[in-house]
Design a protein around this motif. Structure first.
Motif, mmCIF file in Angstrom:
data_model
loop_
_atom_site.group_PDB
_atom_site.id
_atom_site.type_symbol
_atom_site.label_atom_id
_atom_site.label_comp_id
_atom_site.label_asym_id
_atom_site.label_seq_id
_atom_site.Cartn_x
_atom_site.Cartn_y
_atom_site.Cartn_z
ATOM 1 N N ASN A 64 0.835 -1.209 0.000
ATOM 2 C CA ASN A 64 0.000 0.000 0.000
ATOM 3 C C ASN A 64 0.867 1.256 0.000
ATOM 4 O O ASN A 64 1.792 1.367 -0.790
ATOM 5 C CB ASN A 64 -0.986 -0.036 1.163
ATOM 6 C CG ASN A 64 -2.059 -1.102 0.970
ATOM 7 O OD1 ASN A 64 -2.090 -1.772 -0.061
ATOM 8 N ND2 ASN A 64 -2.923 -1.274 1.946
ATOM 9 N N THR A 65 0.617 2.180 0.910
ATOM 10 C CA THR A 65 1.386 3.426 0.944
ATOM 11 C C THR A 65 2.200 3.533 2.225
ATOM 12 O O THR A 65 2.469 4.634 2.713
ATOM 13 C CB THR A 65 0.440 4.636 0.824
ATOM 14 O OG1 THR A 65 -0.555 4.583 1.862
ATOM 15 C CG2 THR A 65 -0.258 4.660 -0.520
ATOM 16 N N GLN A 72 -1.499 7.318 -4.493
ATOM 17 C CA GLN A 72 -2.952 7.209 -4.340
ATOM 18 C C GLN A 72 -3.618 8.442 -4.938
ATOM 19 O O GLN A 72 -3.288 9.572 -4.581
ATOM 20 C CB GLN A 72 -3.312 7.090 -2.863
ATOM 21 C CG GLN A 72 -4.786 7.097 -2.564
ATOM 22 C CD GLN A 72 -5.505 5.812 -2.932
ATOM 23 O OE1 GLN A 72 -5.038 4.731 -2.613
ATOM 24 N NE2 GLN A 72 -6.631 5.940 -3.598
ATOM 25 N N SER A 74 -7.427 8.206 -6.207
ATOM 26 C CA SER A 74 -8.875 8.165 -5.976
ATOM 27 C C SER A 74 -9.191 8.499 -4.523
ATOM 28 O O SER A 74 -8.546 8.004 -3.599
ATOM 29 C CB SER A 74 -9.425 6.776 -6.315
ATOM 30 O OG SER A 74 -10.787 6.681 -5.948
ATOM 31 N N ARG A 75 -10.200 9.348 -4.326
ATOM 32 C CA ARG A 75 -10.658 9.660 -2.980
ATOM 33 C C ARG A 75 -11.769 8.720 -2.523
ATOM 34 O O ARG A 75 -12.030 8.591 -1.327
ATOM 35 C CB ARG A 75 -11.158 11.104 -2.923
ATOM 36 C CG ARG A 75 -10.059 12.149 -3.165
ATOM 37 C CD ARG A 75 -10.594 13.554 -3.010
ATOM 38 N NE ARG A 75 -9.550 14.552 -3.195
ATOM 39 C CZ ARG A 75 -9.746 15.867 -3.096
ATOM 40 N NH1 ARG A 75 -10.965 16.327 -2.803
ATOM 41 N NH2 ARG A 75 -8.746 16.712 -3.275
ATOM 42 N N SER A 76 -12.414 8.070 -3.475
ATOM 43 C CA SER A 76 -13.540 7.200 -3.140
ATOM 44 C C SER A 76 -13.107 5.761 -2.870
ATOM 45 O O SER A 76 -13.758 5.050 -2.098
ATOM 46 C CB SER A 76 -14.583 7.214 -4.266
ATOM 47 O OG SER A 76 -14.015 6.767 -5.490
ATOM 48 N N THR A 78 -9.660 3.638 -1.804
ATOM 49 C CA THR A 78 -8.275 3.754 -1.368
ATOM 50 C C THR A 78 -7.705 2.395 -1.000
ATOM 51 O O THR A 78 -8.432 1.505 -0.539
ATOM 52 C CB THR A 78 -8.160 4.679 -0.139
ATOM 53 O OG1 THR A 78 -8.939 4.137 0.928
ATOM 54 C CG2 THR A 78 -8.660 6.083 -0.469
ATOM 55 N N VAL A 81 -8.809 -0.256 2.114
ATOM 56 C CA VAL A 81 -10.225 -0.307 2.465
ATOM 57 C C VAL A 81 -10.655 -1.755 2.665
ATOM 58 O O VAL A 81 -10.221 -2.655 1.949
ATOM 59 C CB VAL A 81 -11.081 0.372 1.374
ATOM 60 C CG1 VAL A 81 -10.998 -0.385 0.054
ATOM 61 C CG2 VAL A 81 -12.522 0.501 1.814
ATOM 62 N N ILE A 120 -7.431 3.923 -9.216
ATOM 63 C CA ILE A 120 -7.111 4.084 -7.794
ATOM 64 C C ILE A 120 -5.830 4.875 -7.616
ATOM 65 O O ILE A 120 -5.707 5.723 -6.737
ATOM 66 C CB ILE A 120 -6.989 2.710 -7.125
ATOM 67 C CG1 ILE A 120 -8.322 1.952 -7.225
ATOM 68 C CG2 ILE A 120 -6.559 2.844 -5.669
ATOM 69 C CD1 ILE A 120 -8.252 0.523 -6.746
ATOM 70 N N GLY A 121 -4.846 4.605 -8.456
ATOM 71 C CA GLY A 121 -3.557 5.271 -8.379
ATOM 72 C C GLY A 121 -2.545 4.509 -9.222
ATOM 73 O O GLY A 121 -2.924 3.665 -10.039
#
Length: 221
Positions: A64-65, A72, A74-76, A78, A81, A120-121
């Motif tokens: 992930n990050t 990243q 997308s705000r909707s 991530t 989730v 998403i990113g």
């Protein structure tokens, strides 16, 4: 170029030090990108299945990050989730349809079909050497991590071994590779089973079934 597929979502049983994931993985030599869902108490502090993406390159591995790498956007949707619902054996099957694609900007993008295609990113091209240009191997299936002589071993999928049945086995539907700049997806012409723990876990390639199912790959244990 890239790969995609729709993976059924389950919640396999793992201990605190174990993990279990179902993912698409693109490889070039010692470098890789992967995305799917993962149950990992050490990373997510629970036993739910979470959306994840990771890369391995230049001596680094990052989920992930948690370190610099994935961007990243997308705000909707991530990374990290948790899924709101799970598949049930013999019942309703819930999936995440994921795609990893190399865009014209040279970066590797992660998309989720919801059913619209959401970016998403991405993993920047500069993270890689071989994968900066292309991937030469793709994997669909499950992966578990058991760092010690823990008993029992972690479950893969829903804990049952692979079966040629879309209601009774964890699986990828519509497993395909993206072969050119037109984003044309095709069923992989040749596949090979890769199993590190023969006896505990199984994988079955049912081939291309056409229609909405596409290429089916079953796995579990």
């Amino acid at each position: 170029m890239g790969a995609n597929g729709a993976v059924t979502i389950y919640r396999p049983l793992v201990t605190e030090s174990q993990s279990s994931s179902e993912r698409i993985k693109l490889i070039n030599g010692g470098e890789s990108i992967e995305a799917g869902w993962m149950v990992n108490p050490e990373v997510f502090n629970d036993t739910d299945a979470h959306l994840y993406g990771s890369f391995t390159a230049r001596g680094r591995h990052c989920v992930n990050t948690y370190c610099a790498g994935f961007v990243q956007l997308s705000r909707s949707i991530t990374l990290g989730v948790a899924t709101p619902r799970y598949s049930t054996v013999g019942g309703t099957q819930f999936v995440w349809h994921l795609s990893i694609e190399k865009e014209q900007d040279g970066n590797w993008w992660l998309f989720l079909m919801t059913p619209e295609k959401v970016g998403i990113g991405y993993w920047p091209r500069h993270l890689f050497i071989g994968l900066a240009n292309t991937a030469n191997q793709v994997e669909w299936g499950g992966e578990v991590n058991n760092p010690g002589p823990t008993s029992p071993p972690p479950q893969m999928g829903h804990g049952g071994k692979a079966r040629y049945d879309t209601q009774l086995s964890a699986l990828f539907l519509q497993a395909s590779v993206i072969v050119d700049e037109s984003r044309r997806s095709v069923s992989p012409p040749d596949t090979e089973k890769v199993m590190d723990c023969v006896g505990w876990y199984t994988v079955l390639d049912a081939g291309d079934q056409g229609n909405s199912l596409g290429r089916l790959i079953f796995f579990g244990g």
